[in-house]
Design a protein around this motif. Structure first.
Motif, PDB file in Angstrom:
ATOM      1  N   ILE A 342       0.856  -1.183   0.000  1.00 65.24           N
ATOM      2  CA  ILE A 342       0.000   0.000   0.000  1.00 65.24           C
ATOM      3  C   ILE A 342       0.891   1.231   0.000  1.00 65.24           C
ATOM      4  CG2 ILE A 342      -1.710   1.298   1.338  1.00 65.24           C
ATOM      5  CD1 ILE A 342      -2.827  -1.217   0.081  1.00 65.24           C
ATOM      6  N   ASN A 343       0.603   2.189  -0.860  1.00 68.25           N
ATOM      7  CA  ASN A 343       1.436   3.380  -0.907  1.00 68.25           C
ATOM      8  C   ASN A 343       0.600   4.617  -1.205  1.00 68.25           C
ATOM      9  OD1 ASN A 343       0.923   3.435  -3.706  1.00 68.25           O
ATOM     10  ND2 ASN A 343       2.775   2.261  -4.146  1.00 68.25           N
ATOM     11  N   PHE A 344       1.280   5.686  -1.510  1.00 71.14           N
ATOM     12  CA  PHE A 344       0.674   7.000  -1.735  1.00 71.14           C
ATOM     13  C   PHE A 344      -0.404   6.964  -2.818  1.00 71.14           C
ATOM     14  CE2 PHE A 344       0.859  11.162  -3.888  1.00 71.14           C
ATOM     15  CZ  PHE A 344       0.597  12.011  -2.818  1.00 71.14           C
ATOM     16  N   TYR A 345      -0.266   6.060  -3.774  1.00 69.66           N
ATOM     17  CA  TYR A 345      -1.171   6.032  -4.919  1.00 69.66           C
ATOM     18  C   TYR A 345      -2.336   5.054  -4.753  1.00 69.66           C
ATOM     19  CZ  TYR A 345       2.881   8.391  -6.871  1.00 69.66           C
ATOM     20  OH  TYR A 345       3.912   9.261  -7.084  1.00 69.66           O
ATOM     21  N   SER A 346      -2.426   4.382  -3.604  1.00 74.00           N
ATOM     22  CA  SER A 346      -3.495   3.414  -3.375  1.00 74.00           C
ATOM     23  C   SER A 346      -4.830   4.114  -3.150  1.00 74.00           C
ATOM     24  CB  SER A 346      -3.163   2.545  -2.150  1.00 74.00           C
ATOM     25  OG  SER A 346      -1.961   1.849  -2.339  1.00 74.00           O
ATOM     26  N   SER A 347      -5.923   3.382  -3.452  1.00 73.92           N
ATOM     27  CA  SER A 347      -7.261   3.933  -3.196  1.00 73.92           C
ATOM     28  C   SER A 347      -7.602   3.802  -1.716  1.00 73.92           C
ATOM     29  CB  SER A 347      -8.308   3.180  -4.024  1.00 73.92           C
ATOM     30  OG  SER A 347      -8.471   1.856  -3.512  1.00 73.92           O
ATOM     31  N   GLU A 348      -8.594   4.552  -1.262  1.00 71.01           N
ATOM     32  CA  GLU A 348      -9.013   4.493   0.142  1.00 71.01           C
ATOM     33  C   GLU A 348      -9.529   3.099   0.485  1.00 71.01           C
ATOM     34  OE1 GLU A 348     -12.197   6.775   3.088  1.00 71.01           O
ATOM     35  OE2 GLU A 348     -11.263   7.856   1.418  1.00 71.01           O
ATOM     36  N   GLN A 349     -10.229   2.474  -0.448  1.00 70.33           N
ATOM     37  CA  GLN A 349     -10.759   1.140  -0.186  1.00 70.33           C
ATOM     38  C   GLN A 349      -9.635   0.116  -0.051  1.00 70.33           C
ATOM     39  OE1 GLN A 349     -14.082   0.413   0.452  1.00 70.33           O
ATOM     40  NE2 GLN A 349     -13.096  -1.465   1.147  1.00 70.33           N
ATOM     41  N   ASP A 350      -8.579   0.275  -0.865  1.00 71.73           N
ATOM     42  CA  ASP A 350      -7.414  -0.602  -0.743  1.00 71.73           C
ATOM     43  C   ASP A 350      -6.811  -0.503   0.659  1.00 71.73           C
ATOM     44  OD1 ASP A 350      -7.593  -1.528  -3.329  1.00 71.73           O
ATOM     45  OD2 ASP A 350      -6.189  -0.050  -4.138  1.00 71.73           O
ATOM     46  N   ILE A 351      -6.736   0.719   1.151  1.00 68.28           N
ATOM     47  CA  ILE A 351      -6.141   0.930   2.476  1.00 68.28           C
ATOM     48  C   ILE A 351      -7.047   0.352   3.559  1.00 68.28           C
ATOM     49  CG2 ILE A 351      -5.412   2.694   4.138  1.00 68.28           C
ATOM     50  CD1 ILE A 351      -4.660   4.438   1.709  1.00 68.28           C
ATOM     51  N   LEU A 352      -8.347   0.545   3.437  1.00 65.66           N
ATOM     52  CA  LEU A 352      -9.288  -0.024   4.411  1.00 65.66           C
ATOM     53  C   LEU A 352      -9.213  -1.545   4.427  1.00 65.66           C
ATOM     54  CD1 LEU A 352     -12.439   2.241   3.829  1.00 65.66           C
ATOM     55  CD2 LEU A 352     -11.038   2.134   5.900  1.00 65.66           C
ATOM     56  N   ASN A 353      -9.096  -2.148   3.260  1.00 64.81           N
ATOM     57  CA  ASN A 353      -8.971  -3.607   3.185  1.00 64.81           C
ATOM     58  C   ASN A 353      -7.697  -4.086   3.876  1.00 64.81           C
ATOM     59  OD1 ASN A 353     -11.346  -3.739   1.722  1.00 64.81           O
ATOM     60  ND2 ASN A 353     -10.323  -3.833  -0.264  1.00 64.81           N
ATOM     61  N   CYS A 385      -4.200   4.284   9.499  1.00 60.31           N
ATOM     62  CA  CYS A 385      -5.344   4.664  10.338  1.00 60.31           C
ATOM     63  C   CYS A 385      -5.297   6.155  10.641  1.00 60.31           C
ATOM     64  CB  CYS A 385      -5.335   3.868  11.650  1.00 60.31           C
ATOM     65  SG  CYS A 385      -5.888   2.160  11.491  1.00 60.31           S
ATOM     66  N   ASP A 386      -4.101   6.669  10.898  1.00 60.38           N
ATOM     67  CA  ASP A 386      -3.953   8.114  11.147  1.00 60.38           C
ATOM     68  C   ASP A 386      -4.343   8.925   9.926  1.00 60.38           C
ATOM     69  OD1 ASP A 386      -3.078   7.556  13.678  1.00 60.38           O
ATOM     70  OD2 ASP A 386      -0.955   7.909  13.261  1.00 60.38           O
ATOM     71  N   VAL A 387      -3.916   8.444   8.755  1.00 62.42           N
ATOM     72  CA  VAL A 387      -4.233   9.176   7.519  1.00 62.42           C
ATOM     73  C   VAL A 387      -5.745   9.245   7.296  1.00 62.42           C
ATOM     74  CG1 VAL A 387      -4.044   9.125   4.998  1.00 62.42           C
ATOM     75  CG2 VAL A 387      -2.021   8.653   6.421  1.00 62.42           C
ATOM     76  N   LEU A 388      -6.451   8.122   7.544  1.00 61.16           N
ATOM     77  CA  LEU A 388      -7.898   8.064   7.317  1.00 61.16           C
ATOM     78  C   LEU A 388      -8.717   8.468   8.535  1.00 61.16           C
ATOM     79  CD1 LEU A 388      -8.245   4.735   5.258  1.00 61.16           C
ATOM     80  CD2 LEU A 388      -7.842   7.066   4.440  1.00 61.16           C
ATOM     81  N   SER A 389      -8.010   8.778   9.652  1.00 59.78           N
ATOM     82  CA  SER A 389      -8.683   9.191  10.898  1.00 59.78           C
ATOM     83  C   SER A 389      -9.682   8.137  11.374  1.00 59.78           C
ATOM     84  CB  SER A 389      -9.393  10.546  10.711  1.00 59.78           C
ATOM     85  OG  SER A 389      -8.480  11.543  10.345  1.00 59.78           O
ATOM     86  N   ILE A 390      -9.245   6.882  11.441  1.00 60.13           N
ATOM     87  CA  ILE A 390     -10.094   5.801  11.918  1.00 60.13           C
ATOM     88  C   ILE A 390      -9.362   5.021  13.006  1.00 60.13           C
ATOM     89  CG2 ILE A 390     -11.308   5.567   9.708  1.00 60.13           C
ATOM     90  CD1 ILE A 390      -9.601   3.095   9.144  1.00 60.13           C
TER      91      ILE A 390
END
Length: 567
Positions: A342-353, A385-390
């Motif tokens: 997972i990196n800077f170019y990933s989608s939000e859903q990719d990061i949540l998964n 988690c910090d990036v998405l505030s979750i």
């Protein structure tokens, strides 16, 4: 003008009416490289470096012998043979000695006659700005002027004028008009030069990044190439995968070299160093790595987890020290991570998964996963988690409970794994919460190491196996690093409860038992000294004295007295 045009300049120069030219350009731009390429194709020339030269005589001598190396058989060869025979009587190398003026004049006259028979001879003088302070610019330019009076000799002076000291620079400006006919300024390195140095693959990876900076020092690419070769040779080719890629390693090596060489280790690209938003980047090792990733690499690292290795790469280049084992373990933990990078170019859903998968991974640990792998997982997940505030979905206590079996299974007393907990510098931990749980795991590792070590010592003490002194030495080493007050208190209680692990030297004993007694004495004295536990060693002495009285054994009393009175 690009550096590769030097070949054309010199090729034109040999047939031109100019007698002396200057090729000016910054260090590392490729001047010497293309001059050397020209000299390979034009044999009627010689190259002389002024690096460290202290006097004109040494330069003249080098010119003569460079010419002689290529001269055909004839009068000059015969003359030089006689000259070398005379030098042999001095029992020194003919390079660098002080030759008398009459002898130099004789060689000059012979060379003059010989050179007049030939086509144009080019003499290249390099590294003007690196000459010795005892050698003046006036002398060098005077030599060039003298040589220009020999009809078929032409001279080329190579320098970085901007790097000449102020005094030399002024003299050079004042005297160059008489000695130099034409100046060529090299402003850029050759377009193909970085590819030739780094190879197509490496340049294809870092070329766009490097091209965004204004610098013309090819040595930065040369040092990058050497550093990449050093790192890959030590770590081996088998470490690379689709998660820890060669390209990411190339990026980290280039950013490290560029930062240290071009920017002298300073964060020059921060717009405002007093800006609170930039404060994270200004302080700490992690801050430097974040700076390199954002401001030099433009967030081009393919896998965020690879930042964990960046600290080692940075320190490796800076100090020359590294731990191959630690780096390999880190890379293995990255390669064993099951999710796609997972990196800077990933989608939000990719990061949540990825975060959801990470949470399930921690909840279902089976005790065989490495601590490095677990910390990598947590560090990456909490950062996003910090990036998405979750929230991650597990408390620190829940995480620590899940990791307990892994902690216990990771300890290796013989290899001293985790004797001092975790080396958190080995991990690029961006999240404060991830750092908290990492510290908890580190503390528990240290406590578990202590528990297993104490159990080893207790078993040996109980079974009267006194030959394994290594465990006592490990315990003594821990005295310096244990800061946890509860662990110290437990440690002291354990010693008292087990009679200080002191093997009473009564009756017939052996050398191993006596060494054990001394190791225990040292351990207790160090505890009192470094933990500042007043009277702890005195309590041990009281215990020893009571033993002596209780046993009423002369040899025991003698041994105990010797032990307590000794160093």
């Amino acid at each position: 003008m690009k550096a590769n045009e030097i070949i054309r300049i010199l090729d034109d120069f040999k047939d031109s009416s100019y007698q002396s030219i200057l090729i000016n350009g910054n260090w590392g731009i490729g001047k010497t490289k293309y001059v050397s390429d020209f000299l390979k194709s034009y044999s009627n020339a010689c190259y002389v470096s002024l690096f460290g030269k202290k006097d004109i005589n040494s330069i003249i001598q080098e010119i003569y012998f460079r010419i002689v190396e290529k001269a055909p058989n004839g009068n000059i060869k015969k003359f030089i043979k006689n000259f070398k025979e005379k030098l042999n009587s001095f029992d020194v190398s003919f390079f660098g000695i002080s030759v008398s003026i009459p002898l130099i004049e004789n060689i000059h006259n012979t060379l003059h006659k010989e050179l007049k028979k030939k086509k144009t001879y080019i003499i290249v003088f390099d590294d003007l700005e690196r000459k010795h302070d005892d050698l003046s610019i006036k002398e060098i330019l005077g030599l060039l002027d003298s040589l220009s009076k020999i009809e078929n000799i032409k001279t080329v002076l190579i320098a970085a004028k901007d790097l000449l000291e102020k005094e030399d620079g002024e003299v050079f400006i004042n005297y160059q008009e008489k000695a130099i006919d034409r100046i060529y300024t090299i402003e850029e390195f050759a377009e193909d030069a970085p590819v030739d140095i780094l190879g197509e693959h490496v340049w294809g990876t870092i070329g766009t990044i490097a091209g965004s900076f204004q610098f013309n020092n090819l040595r930065t690419f040369e040092k990058t190439n050497l550093f990449i070769k050093e790192v890959t040779k030590i770590l081996g080719e088998e470490i690379f995968s689709n998660k820890f890629t060669k390209d990411d390693l190339y990026r980290m090596c280039f950013a490290t070299v560029f930062f240290n060489i071009e920017h002298k280790g300073e964060m020059d690209l921060l717009e405002n160093k007093n800006d609170l938003l930039n404060s994270f980047y200004i302080s700490g090792e992690n801050g430097v790595i974040e700076y390199l990733c954002k401001y030099i690499l433009n967030n081009s690292i393919e896998n965020n987890m690879n930042k964990r290795v960046f600290h080692h790469i940075l320190n490796w280049h800076k100090t020359g020290t590294y731990s191959k084992e630690k780096i390999i373990n880190l890379i293995e933990s990255i390669n064993n991570f099951e999710e796609e990078p997972i990196n800077f170019y990933s989608s939000e859903q990719d990061i949540l998964n990825m975060i959801n998968h990470s949470r399930e991974y921690i909840k279902n640990l089976n005790g065989t996963e490495s601590i490095e792998e677990i910390i990598t997982n947590l560090s990456t997940s909490f950062a996003w988690c910090d990036v998405l505030s979750i929230e991650f979905g597990l408390t620190n206590d829940e995480i620590l409970l899940s990791v307990m079996n892994n902690i216990s299974n990771s300890i290796n007393i013989e290899e001293q794994y985790y004797q001092n907990g975790l080396d958190l510098w080995s991990f690029h931990i961006e999240s404060d919460i991830a750092l908290q749980i990492s510290n908890l795991i580190s503390s528990q590792l240290m406590r578990e190491y202590y528990n297993q070590l104490i159990q080893k010592i207790k078993n040996n003490f109980t079974n009267r196996i006194y030959s394994e002194h290594v465990y006592l030495k490990h315990l003594n080493e821990m005295i310096y690093s244990i800061e946890d007050e509860q662990l110290r208190s437990d440690f002291l209680s354990t010693l008292v409860d087990n009679q200080y692990f002191f093997p009473v030297p009564s009756g017939k004993i052996n050398e191993e038992q006596w060494k054990w007694c001394h190791n225990i004495k040292k351990l207790l004295k160090d505890i009192e000294l470094f933990w500042k536990v007043d009277g702890y060693y005195s309590n041990f002495k009281d215990y020893i004295n009571e033993l002596a009285i209780e046993k009423n054994e002369k040899m025991l009393q003698h041994r105990l007295k010797t032990l307590l009175n000794g160093y």
